[in-house]
Design a protein around this motif. Structure first.
Motif, PDB file in Angstrom:
ATOM      1  N   ASN A 175      26.000  26.321 -23.537  1.00 33.79           N
ATOM      2  CA  ASN A 175      26.559  27.105 -24.634  1.00 33.79           C
ATOM      3  C   ASN A 175      25.979  26.679 -25.980  1.00 33.79           C
ATOM      4  O   ASN A 175      25.752  27.517 -26.862  1.00 33.79           O
ATOM      5  N   PHE A 176      25.730  25.376 -26.137  1.00 32.79           N
ATOM      6  CA  PHE A 176      25.072  24.906 -27.356  1.00 32.79           C
ATOM      7  C   PHE A 176      23.683  25.523 -27.487  1.00 32.79           C
ATOM      8  O   PHE A 176      23.287  25.989 -28.567  1.00 32.79           O
ATOM      9  N   MET A 177      22.929  25.570 -26.401  1.00 33.18           N
ATOM     10  CA  MET A 177      21.574  26.112 -26.457  1.00 33.18           C
ATOM     11  C   MET A 177      21.589  27.610 -26.768  1.00 33.18           C
ATOM     12  O   MET A 177      20.708  28.113 -27.485  1.00 33.18           O
ATOM     13  N   ILE A 178      22.567  28.339 -26.249  1.00 30.43           N
ATOM     14  CA  ILE A 178      22.677  29.765 -26.579  1.00 30.43           C
ATOM     15  C   ILE A 178      22.965  29.939 -28.064  1.00 30.43           C
ATOM     16  O   ILE A 178      22.339  30.754 -28.752  1.00 30.43           O
ATOM     17  N   ALA A 179      23.925  29.163 -28.579  1.00 32.52           N
ATOM     18  CA  ALA A 179      24.257  29.253 -30.005  1.00 32.52           C
ATOM     19  C   ALA A 179      23.062  28.889 -30.870  1.00 32.52           C
ATOM     20  O   ALA A 179      22.775  29.555 -31.880  1.00 32.52           O
ATOM     21  N   ALA A 236      34.346  34.398 -31.334  1.00 30.35           N
ATOM     22  CA  ALA A 236      33.848  33.298 -32.167  1.00 30.35           C
ATOM     23  C   ALA A 236      34.780  32.096 -32.102  1.00 30.35           C
ATOM     24  O   ALA A 236      34.322  30.938 -32.155  1.00 30.35           O
ATOM     25  N   ALA A 237      36.074  32.335 -31.968  1.00 31.38           N
ATOM     26  CA  ALA A 237      37.029  31.227 -31.880  1.00 31.38           C
ATOM     27  C   ALA A 237      36.753  30.363 -30.657  1.00 31.38           C
ATOM     28  O   ALA A 237      36.872  29.132 -30.701  1.00 31.38           O
ATOM     29  N   LEU A 238      36.378  30.998 -29.548  1.00 27.74           N
ATOM     30  CA  LEU A 238      36.044  30.233 -28.339  1.00 27.74           C
ATOM     31  C   LEU A 238      34.709  29.521 -28.506  1.00 27.74           C
ATOM     32  O   LEU A 238      34.533  28.393 -28.028  1.00 27.74           O
ATOM     33  N   GLY A 239      33.752  30.171 -29.187  1.00 29.26           N
ATOM     34  CA  GLY A 239      32.485  29.511 -29.464  1.00 29.26           C
ATOM     35  C   GLY A 239      32.684  28.270 -30.312  1.00 29.26           C
ATOM     36  O   GLY A 239      32.056  27.227 -30.077  1.00 29.26           O
ATOM     37  N   LEU A 240      33.560  28.369 -31.320  1.00 31.35           N
ATOM     38  CA  LEU A 240      33.850  27.219 -32.171  1.00 31.35           C
ATOM     39  C   LEU A 240      34.520  26.115 -31.364  1.00 31.35           C
ATOM     40  O   LEU A 240      34.190  24.927 -31.529  1.00 31.35           O
ATOM     41  N   LYS A 241      35.430  26.493 -30.475  1.00 29.54           N
ATOM     42  CA  LYS A 241      36.057  25.506 -29.585  1.00 29.54           C
ATOM     43  C   LYS A 241      35.007  24.772 -28.768  1.00 29.54           C
ATOM     44  O   LYS A 241      35.030  23.544 -28.635  1.00 29.54           O
ATOM     45  N   ASP A 242      34.033  25.519 -28.242  1.00 27.75           N
ATOM     46  CA  ASP A 242      32.981  24.903 -27.429  1.00 27.75           C
ATOM     47  C   ASP A 242      32.104  23.972 -28.249  1.00 27.75           C
ATOM     48  O   ASP A 242      31.707  22.894 -27.785  1.00 27.75           O
ATOM     49  N   MET A 243      31.770  24.375 -29.489  1.00 26.82           N
ATOM     50  CA  MET A 243      30.952  23.497 -30.329  1.00 26.82           C
ATOM     51  C   MET A 243      31.728  22.242 -30.733  1.00 26.82           C
ATOM     52  O   MET A 243      31.145  21.163 -30.871  1.00 26.82           O
ATOM     53  N   ASN A 244      33.041  22.356 -30.890  1.00 27.67           N
ATOM     54  CA  ASN A 244      33.855  21.161 -31.109  1.00 27.67           C
ATOM     55  C   ASN A 244      33.748  20.205 -29.924  1.00 27.67           C
ATOM     56  O   ASN A 244      33.621  18.987 -30.094  1.00 27.67           O
ATOM     57  N   LEU A 245      33.775  20.767 -28.703  1.00 25.29           N
ATOM     58  CA  LEU A 245      33.657  19.940 -27.504  1.00 25.29           C
ATOM     59  C   LEU A 245      32.264  19.320 -27.393  1.00 25.29           C
ATOM     60  O   LEU A 245      32.117  18.174 -26.965  1.00 25.29           O
ATOM     61  N   VAL A 246      31.232  20.087 -27.763  1.00 29.35           N
ATOM     62  CA  VAL A 246      29.869  19.554 -27.757  1.00 29.35           C
ATOM     63  C   VAL A 246      29.784  18.335 -28.673  1.00 29.35           C
ATOM     64  O   VAL A 246      29.275  17.266 -28.293  1.00 29.35           O
ATOM     65  N   LEU A 247      30.282  18.484 -29.897  1.00 32.05           N
ATOM     66  CA  LEU A 247      30.191  17.388 -30.867  1.00 32.05           C
ATOM     67  C   LEU A 247      31.086  16.215 -30.476  1.00 32.05           C
ATOM     68  O   LEU A 247      30.723  15.049 -30.689  1.00 32.05           O
ATOM     69  N   GLN A 248      32.227  16.508 -29.877  1.00 33.72           N
ATOM     70  CA  GLN A 248      33.106  15.455 -29.381  1.00 33.72           C
ATOM     71  C   GLN A 248      32.396  14.627 -28.308  1.00 33.72           C
ATOM     72  O   GLN A 248      32.430  13.384 -28.322  1.00 33.72           O
TER      73      GLN A 248
END
Length: 293
Positions: A175-179, A236-248
């Motif tokens: 998901n990070f790579m798609i974003a 977008a809210a789910l995308g932001l959730k996923d990027m939070n998990l990536v950074l975590q």
């Protein structure tokens, strides 16, 4: 065929449940908003009123819900006792690898096996069974779950080993790579625009040669058409959730990810503007706005 429990019939879960029914499986369905699951009754599904009601002793329950808290909320002792010894819970949600590891321990204490089985597909691809799946967990349980993933959405299932968190890590990476690809394309196309190059000509050349993949081809076309509003395929809210998990996950392993920080900021800006349920593709709008376009 055995009866499969299915929890979560949102944009992505619904077509997967439909495909399982079409494949001949008996399916018991639970969705927090019951009305969204009711159309599945016309295809033969049994719609129930609680997560534990989808379970059969020693059977399989598949879940696809929004986030870590939603998975934890359904994975109650009631559900696990209903599954019982030899039962399997296949979690298809995009959640933290740490959450999966904690859930696996909770499940094991009651004789249930937890398998991580995230989905790589937008709803239309899942409906066409053109998605991809990744899976991790105990080998015997994975062998029972893989045919369901293939029947439900996946043209191919990739095995990430026995560590239940591994498939979660791969899903977050994907998901990070798609974003990041969406940000890359937005920046590239606006550079073309501002230097008198037709961005559609650039798109056609690049996405049929150097970057010939569905992500660049499909998302690239939507970026050119500024499809940043309207009915979202992935909010977008789910995308932001996923990027939070990536950074975590990155922070825990001391992994610098400057691009992840950028797309996280883009998605935060999208949400800050208060648009109604935008698609995460809206993160690409930032590059155009920054360049005065």
């Amino acid at each position: 065929m055995e009866t499969i429990g299915f929890i979560g019939t949102g944009n992505l879960g619904y077509p997967i449940a439909v495909n399982l029914l079409k494949a001949g499986y008996k399916v018991k369905v639970y969705n927090r908003t019951r009305e969204k699951a009711l159309p599945l009754e016309q295809l033969g599904a049994i719609v129930v009123n609680s997560p534990e009601e989808v379970a059969e002793k020693g059977g399989i329950v598949m879940s696809l819900v929004a986030d870590d808290k939603a998975v934890e909320a359904i994975a109650t002792d009631a559900l696990l006792n209903a599954l019982g010894e030899g039962g399997i819970h296949a979690s298809m949600s995009t959640i933290s690898p740490d959450t999966s590891k904690a859930l696996a321990a909770q499940h094991a204490a009651l004789g249930v096996t937890y398998v991580t089985a995230p989905v790589f597909a937008r709803p239309d691809a899942a409906a066409a069974k053109a998605g991809n799946g990744v899976i991790s967990g105990p080998a015997a349980a994975k062998e029972r779950v893989k045919p369901l993933m293939e029947a439900g959405f996946a043209r191919k299932v990739f095995d990430m080993g026995e560590d239940v968190g591994s498939a979660n890590v791969l899903k977050l990476i994907g998901n990070f790579m798609i974003a990041a690809a969406m940000e890359l394309m937005a920046e590239a196309f606006v550079l073309a625009e501002k230097n008198n190059l037709d961005p559609r000509a650039a798109y056609e050349m690049l996405t049929t040669t150097l970057f010939a993949s569905p992500i660049f081809r499909n998302y690239g076309a939507m970026i050119l058409d500024r499809e940043f509003a309207g009915q979202p395929y992935f909010k977008a809210a789910l995308g932001l959730k996923d990027m939070n998990l990536v950074l975590q996950t990155a922070n825990k392993s001391y992994t610098p990810m400057p691009m992840a920080n950028l797309v996280h900021a883009r998605l935060t800006t999208v949400m800050a503007k208060g648009s109604k349920d935008p698609d995460w593709l809206a993160l690409a709008s930032g590059a155009f706005e920054d360049a005065g376009r």
